[in-house]
Scaffold this active site. Structure first.
Site, PDB file in Angstrom:
ATOM      1  CB  CYS A  64      -0.212   7.540   2.369  1.00 35.30           C
ATOM      2  SG  CYS A  64      -1.079   9.109   3.121  1.00 35.30           S
ATOM      3  CB  CYS A  67      -4.236   9.705   1.559  1.00 29.14           C
ATOM      4  SG  CYS A  67      -2.570  10.304   2.133  1.00 29.14           S
TER       5      CYS A  67
END
Lengths: 169, 73
Positions: A64, A67
């Site tokens: 991700c 993130c």
């Protein structure tokens, strides 16, 4: 076993299959669920054990991208505000532990990171997206849910955390 | 006997419902990001194959575009 009792057993089994346990979403104003998971060293950590601190629970994964953009900022928060009773709690949802460790090697953090490869925490919190973070107050109540991450969200996020910490800028 | 039959029918329905498509949850998307989930395991090889197909089949765009055309470009 009679056909009747066998029948009712099968009926129960099918009912259980048709209605699987539904996850309940975690909302603002609700108490944070009590969950346990192990960190890299195998130490069990739970949200209960962090009661009394302002906790920013961040669900992240190595795949991700936002993130990983957020990680250095969270590390900065941890360094700046840990003394005020603040901690970030990273919850990694990678299915392969090595992927998470590689990401952490690139962006090292000093806050605790728990591993949730089965997605047990993620399911309990019913994450709307990745990343999602939950700001939990000293009372264990969820004060804010931050879905997604952009760097322009930082000032507002920091203001929320500081107001929970009782710090005026 | 009748109740057993009904129950078996329900059990069958329950088992069949397991075949329904479960939506991928946001935290499970890492699995989709794994290389073995890609259409083409090796992107370079895929590009070469597409190039080969365009030139041999005279279909500009390769397998990703519909339609034929004269193949003169």
């Amino acid at each position: 076993m009679s056909a009747r009792s066998l029948g009712s057993a099968v009926l129960l089994l099918s009912a259980a299959m048709l209605f699987p346990a539904a996850a309940t979403a975690v909302e603002v104003g609700a108490a944070a669920p009590s969950l346990r998971a192990a960190d890299a060293a195998g130490r069990e950590l739970s949200l209960q054990s962090l009661r009394g601190q302002v906790v920013y629970v961040d669900f992240w994964a190595s795949w991700c991208a936002p993130c990983r953009v957020a990680m250095p900022h969270y590390q900065r928060w941890q360094q700046q505000w840990a003394a005020l009773g603040f901690t970030v709690l990273g919850v990694n949802v990678d299915t392969v532990r090595a992927d998470a460790e590689r990401a952490l090697k690139r962006a090292p953090v000093s806050f605790p990171v728990l591993y949730d490869p089965q997605g047990q925490w993620a399911e309990t919190f019913a994450l709307p997206t990745m990343p999602t973070a939950y700001l939990i107050g000293r009372d264990g109540v969820i004060h804010y849910i931050h879905a997604g991450f952009r760097e322009q969200d930082l000032p507002a996020l920091e203001a929320r955390i500081l107001s929970l910490l009782g710090v005026s800028r | 006997m009748k109740s057993l039959l009904i129950s078996l029918l329900l059990l069958g329905a329950g088992l069949a419902s397991g075949c329904t498509l479960q939506p991928v949850q946001p935290w499970q998307r890492g699995v989709l990001a794994q290389s073995e989930m890609a259409w083409d395991v090796d992107p370079l090889m895929a590009t070469q194959r597409r190039q080969m197909q365009v030139s041999k089949e005279a279909a500009s765009g390769g397998p990703t575009l519909g339609g034929g055309g004269c193949g003169c470009n």
